[in-house]
Scaffold this motif. Structure first.
Motif, mmCIF file in Angstrom:
data_model
loop_
_atom_site.group_PDB
_atom_site.id
_atom_site.type_symbol
_atom_site.label_atom_id
_atom_site.label_comp_id
_atom_site.label_asym_id
_atom_site.label_seq_id
_atom_site.Cartn_x
_atom_site.Cartn_y
_atom_site.Cartn_z
ATOM 1 N N PHE A 270 0.826 -1.206 0.000
ATOM 2 C CA PHE A 270 0.000 0.000 0.000
ATOM 3 C C PHE A 270 0.860 1.255 0.000
ATOM 4 O O PHE A 270 0.566 2.225 -0.723
ATOM 5 C CB PHE A 270 -0.934 0.000 1.213
ATOM 6 C CG PHE A 270 -1.762 1.248 1.341
ATOM 7 C CD1 PHE A 270 -2.838 1.467 0.495
ATOM 8 C CD2 PHE A 270 -1.461 2.198 2.301
ATOM 9 C CE1 PHE A 270 -3.606 2.618 0.606
ATOM 10 C CE2 PHE A 270 -2.223 3.347 2.418
ATOM 11 C CZ PHE A 270 -3.298 3.563 1.574
ATOM 12 N N PHE A 271 1.904 1.272 0.802
ATOM 13 C CA PHE A 271 2.790 2.441 0.805
ATOM 14 C C PHE A 271 3.556 2.564 -0.507
ATOM 15 O O PHE A 271 3.911 3.671 -0.928
ATOM 16 C CB PHE A 271 3.752 2.371 1.987
ATOM 17 C CG PHE A 271 3.117 2.754 3.297
ATOM 18 C CD1 PHE A 271 2.841 4.069 3.587
ATOM 19 C CD2 PHE A 271 2.780 1.783 4.223
ATOM 20 C CE1 PHE A 271 2.243 4.427 4.795
ATOM 21 C CE2 PHE A 271 2.188 2.117 5.435
ATOM 22 C CZ PHE A 271 1.916 3.441 5.718
ATOM 23 N N GLY A 272 3.827 1.436 -1.166
ATOM 24 C CA GLY A 272 4.395 1.506 -2.506
ATOM 25 C C GLY A 272 3.425 2.145 -3.486
ATOM 26 O O GLY A 272 3.821 2.932 -4.357
ATOM 27 N N LEU A 273 2.127 1.820 -3.357
ATOM 28 C CA LEU A 273 1.102 2.463 -4.183
ATOM 29 C C LEU A 273 1.062 3.963 -3.943
ATOM 30 O O LEU A 273 1.011 4.766 -4.901
ATOM 31 C CB LEU A 273 -0.260 1.837 -3.878
ATOM 32 C CG LEU A 273 -1.499 2.532 -4.455
ATOM 33 C CD1 LEU A 273 -1.506 2.431 -5.969
ATOM 34 C CD2 LEU A 273 -2.773 1.929 -3.878
ATOM 35 N N CYS A 274 1.103 4.370 -2.686
ATOM 36 C CA CYS A 274 1.089 5.801 -2.365
ATOM 37 C C CYS A 274 2.322 6.504 -2.929
ATOM 38 O O CYS A 274 2.228 7.628 -3.463
ATOM 39 C CB CYS A 274 1.008 5.995 -0.853
ATOM 40 S SG CYS A 274 -0.504 5.367 -0.087
ATOM 41 N N ALA A 275 3.486 5.855 -2.820
ATOM 42 C CA ALA A 275 4.711 6.462 -3.343
ATOM 43 C C ALA A 275 4.646 6.604 -4.861
ATOM 44 O O ALA A 275 5.076 7.622 -5.423
ATOM 45 C CB ALA A 275 5.922 5.615 -2.946
ATOM 46 N N GLY A 276 4.108 5.581 -5.555
ATOM 47 C CA GLY A 276 3.993 5.670 -7.001
ATOM 48 C C GLY A 276 3.074 6.796 -7.440
ATOM 49 O O GLY A 276 3.386 7.545 -8.384
ATOM 50 N N LEU A 277 1.919 6.940 -6.780
ATOM 51 C CA LEU A 277 1.013 8.032 -7.127
ATOM 52 C C LEU A 277 1.626 9.390 -6.805
ATOM 53 O O LEU A 277 1.432 10.365 -7.558
ATOM 54 C CB LEU A 277 -0.309 7.862 -6.376
ATOM 55 C CG LEU A 277 -1.180 6.675 -6.793
ATOM 56 C CD1 LEU A 277 -2.403 6.574 -5.890
ATOM 57 C CD2 LEU A 277 -1.610 6.790 -8.251
ATOM 58 N N LEU A 278 2.373 9.476 -5.712
ATOM 59 C CA LEU A 278 2.997 10.750 -5.346
ATOM 60 C C LEU A 278 4.067 11.154 -6.356
ATOM 61 O O LEU A 278 4.156 12.326 -6.756
ATOM 62 C CB LEU A 278 3.602 10.641 -3.948
ATOM 63 C CG LEU A 278 4.272 11.905 -3.386
ATOM 64 C CD1 LEU A 278 3.247 13.021 -3.243
ATOM 65 C CD2 LEU A 278 4.934 11.621 -2.044
ATOM 66 N N VAL A 279 4.866 10.198 -6.793
ATOM 67 C CA VAL A 279 5.905 10.504 -7.786
ATOM 68 C C VAL A 279 5.274 10.890 -9.115
ATOM 69 O O VAL A 279 5.703 11.842 -9.775
ATOM 70 C CB VAL A 279 6.847 9.296 -7.938
ATOM 71 C CG1 VAL A 279 7.776 9.482 -9.135
ATOM 72 C CG2 VAL A 279 7.671 9.102 -6.679
ATOM 73 N N ALA A 280 4.250 10.155 -9.526
ATOM 74 C CA ALA A 280 3.598 10.457 -10.805
ATOM 75 C C ALA A 280 2.952 11.845 -10.790
ATOM 76 O O ALA A 280 2.893 12.518 -11.832
ATOM 77 C CB ALA A 280 2.554 9.389 -11.115
ATOM 78 N N ASP A 281 2.499 12.288 -9.643
ATOM 79 C CA ASP A 281 1.863 13.594 -9.551
ATOM 80 C C ASP A 281 2.856 14.728 -9.775
ATOM 81 O O ASP A 281 2.464 15.842 -10.154
ATOM 82 C CB ASP A 281 1.198 13.738 -8.182
ATOM 83 C CG ASP A 281 0.304 14.968 -8.109
ATOM 84 O OD1 ASP A 281 -0.066 15.492 -9.182
ATOM 85 O OD2 ASP A 281 -0.029 15.413 -6.990
ATOM 86 N N HIS A 282 4.144 14.474 -9.565
ATOM 87 C CA HIS A 282 5.163 15.508 -9.709
ATOM 88 C C HIS A 282 5.952 15.387 -11.011
ATOM 89 O O HIS A 282 6.927 16.128 -11.211
ATOM 90 C CB HIS A 282 6.134 15.463 -8.521
ATOM 91 C CG HIS A 282 5.526 15.933 -7.232
ATOM 92 N ND1 HIS A 282 4.707 15.128 -6.459
ATOM 93 C CD2 HIS A 282 5.592 17.130 -6.589
ATOM 94 C CE1 HIS A 282 4.318 15.798 -5.385
ATOM 95 N NE2 HIS A 282 4.825 17.005 -5.432
ATOM 96 N N LEU A 283 5.575 14.474 -11.888
ATOM 97 C CA LEU A 283 6.232 14.357 -13.180
ATOM 98 C C LEU A 283 5.511 15.219 -14.212
ATOM 99 O O LEU A 283 4.313 15.507 -14.087
ATOM 100 C CB LEU A 283 6.267 12.895 -13.629
ATOM 101 C CG LEU A 283 7.087 11.951 -12.736
ATOM 102 C CD1 LEU A 283 7.010 10.522 -13.248
ATOM 103 C CD2 LEU A 283 8.532 12.412 -12.650
ATOM 104 N N THR A 284 6.230 15.600 -15.246
ATOM 105 C CA THR A 284 5.702 16.585 -16.201
ATOM 106 C C THR A 284 4.497 16.063 -16.961
ATOM 107 O O THR A 284 3.441 16.703 -16.999
ATOM 108 C CB THR A 284 6.805 16.986 -17.193
ATOM 109 O OG1 THR A 284 7.940 17.477 -16.472
ATOM 110 C CG2 THR A 284 6.285 18.063 -18.141
ATOM 111 N N ASN A 285 4.639 14.885 -17.575
ATOM 112 C CA ASN A 285 3.558 14.367 -18.417
ATOM 113 C C ASN A 285 2.465 13.678 -17.605
ATOM 114 O O ASN A 285 1.275 13.832 -17.899
ATOM 115 C CB ASN A 285 4.123 13.396 -19.456
ATOM 116 C CG ASN A 285 5.055 14.093 -20.435
ATOM 117 O OD1 ASN A 285 4.821 15.239 -20.818
ATOM 118 N ND2 ASN A 285 6.125 13.417 -20.833
ATOM 119 N N LEU A 286 2.859 12.903 -16.590
ATOM 120 C CA LEU A 286 1.870 12.167 -15.802
ATOM 121 C C LEU A 286 1.065 13.083 -14.892
ATOM 122 O O LEU A 286 0.013 12.678 -14.391
ATOM 123 C CB LEU A 286 2.556 11.080 -14.972
ATOM 124 C CG LEU A 286 3.233 9.960 -15.771
ATOM 125 C CD1 LEU A 286 3.786 8.905 -14.843
ATOM 126 C CD2 LEU A 286 2.246 9.331 -16.753
#
Length: 439
Positions: free
Chosen positions: A54-70
């Motif tokens: 679950f924390f891996g899921l949260c980390a993935g969504l958090l990183v994607a939110d700060h990327l340019t295209n995603l």
């Protein structure tokens, strides 16, 4: 693609690094249930592996939110937030079940509530591509009921198949890989932005499974438990709902023609994604067979037993690792076979390749039934199970007994029972310690 791969790697790294501390926490918290009759492991193993996932899921969504295209996925769609809220709810229910063993009906109600939370935030099926009819719009109640049913079926299918070390995580990872290739093709090749959330969900799901697998392969050091199996099942169903119910098949513009023709052209892809019959065909088949088997015996459909597909593979004579690899093979064959057929449904080579690989899979399934007779000169080159057994004479037996060292009571070990897996399977699930004897 680089941003998707970066999100996948970050999710896998966070899941992998947190699984070790979560294992220690599970031991301290007492989340190590006693071995049940249907279990194939012989040592108490901690659960709660879903916490790290679950924390891996949260980390993935958090990183994607700060990327340019995603970042555009979060700006234009509310589906990532809907997934996170539904995943948090189903994860909490799974954690409570791993610790306190809550009732099956309560878990079913929690699964329906989690699906309803995602529907309320926009992650729902809006229309269905029906062959021969076209694009059929659904009412709010129809879309809600169909979405909830798909989520519950997928969650329980993944939960039922979680019976061997590394089985559920590996099969879901294979399904997510096939789904990612399909969703990325729709998003990148056809320029349809509505497919971007499903592509992101598939990439994060692969990262969750890949990060957890090193700790969960046989012999497993930790189990994902219901907190992990229900979580990855919900993420997989969310991606299927995002693609199937919200991407207009006529927008693909496969050829100039009517909407019925466009739907007919995309049936090999959309119908499998509508109901998880190819992406998770093996877990879905196991779910249906389990319900039929238990109902036929007069039991509850939620009653646990030892009749799942992986249990039957052990009964045939496969070892633990071989049974898992065979399930991987069938999942990859069905998932990537459907993906290849969707790319070029007119190619006969794809059909012939799937048929040939299916024949190979059947041979692998029945391999323990056939024990070939190896000549005497070739016995040293084959495993011991394929060698001929020599029956020594009475003189040889007496000589062996006289030459055998005396066995004390402290050195005696209890024999390993074969259980349901036979002699070959018992060597894989027997009471064999993972640590070396340092005496």
């Amino acid at each position: 693609m680089r941003e998707y791969l970066l999100t996948l790697c970050i999710t896998a790294a966070v899941t992998y690094l947190l699984t070790g501390p979560v294992r220690k926490f599970a031991i301290v918290a007492g989340a190590m249930p006693e071995i049940r009759a249907r279990d194939v492991h012989r040592e108490p193993t901690p659960r709660l592996g879903g916490i790290a996932m679950f924390f891996g899921l949260c980390a993935g969504l958090l990183v994607a939110d700060h990327l340019t295209n995603l970042n555009e996925v979060f700006a234009k769609s509310n589906e990532p937030r809907a997934l996170l809220s539904g995943a948090a709810l189903i994860w909490l229910i799974g954690v409570l079940d791993d610790k306190f063993e809550i009732d099956a009906l309560i878990k079913l109600g929690g699964q329906m509530i989690a699906a309803g939370v995602m529907v309320m935030q926009g992650l729902t099926i809006l229309w269905l591509p029906i062959p021969g009819v076209g694009n059929v719009a659904l009412t709010q109640w129809q879309g809600t009921l169909l979405t909830v049913a798909l989520v519950v079926i997928t969650i329980n299918a993944v939960n039922f198949v979680d019976g061997l070390d590394g089985l559920a995580a590996g099969m879901v990872c294979i399904a997510a890989g096939a789904f990612f290739l399909y969703a990325y093709r729709i998003w990148y090749s056809y320029g349809i932005e509505a497919a971007a959330p499903g592509t992101l969900f598939a990439a994060i799901l692969m990262g969750m499974c890949l990060g957890f697998l090193p700790h969960n392969m046989h012999p497993a050091r930790i189990f994902m438990g219901d907190s992990g199996s229900m979580l990855i099942g919900l993420v997989l169903s969310a991606g299927a709902i995002s693609i199937t119910g919200q991407v207009d098949p006529d927008a693909l513009a496969l050829f100039t023609g009517s909407e019925k023709a466009a739907v007919h052209q995309t049936v090999p892809v959309y119908i499998p994604l509508l109901l998880p019959l190819t992406i998770i065909a093996v877990p879905a088949a196991d779910l249906v067979l389990a319900i039929v088997r238990r109902t036929w015996r007069g039991q509850s459909p939620f009653a646990a037993d030892r009749g799942h597909l992986h249990h039957r593979l052990l009964e045939i004579g496969h070892s633990h690792s071989r049974a898992v690899l065979i399930m991987y093979f069938w999942s990859a064959l069905i998932g990537f076979g459907a993906l290849a057929y969707s790319v070029n449904s007119a190619s006969m080579w794809i059909v012939l390749g799937v048929v040939f690989l299916s024949a190979v899979g059947l041979v692998l399934l029945l391999l323990p039934r056939f024990t070939p007779r190896v000549p005497l000169w070739a016995q040293r080159f084959v495993p011991p199970r394929y060698r001929r057994r020599r029956v020594p004479g009475a003189a040889a037996e007496s000589a062996a007994e006289s030459a055998a060292p005396e066995v004390t009571e402290s050195d005696e070990r209890s024999p390993v029972t074969a259980g349901v897996s036979g002699v070959n399977g018992a060597t894989a699930i027997g009471a064999r310690s993972r640590f070396l004897d340092r005496r």
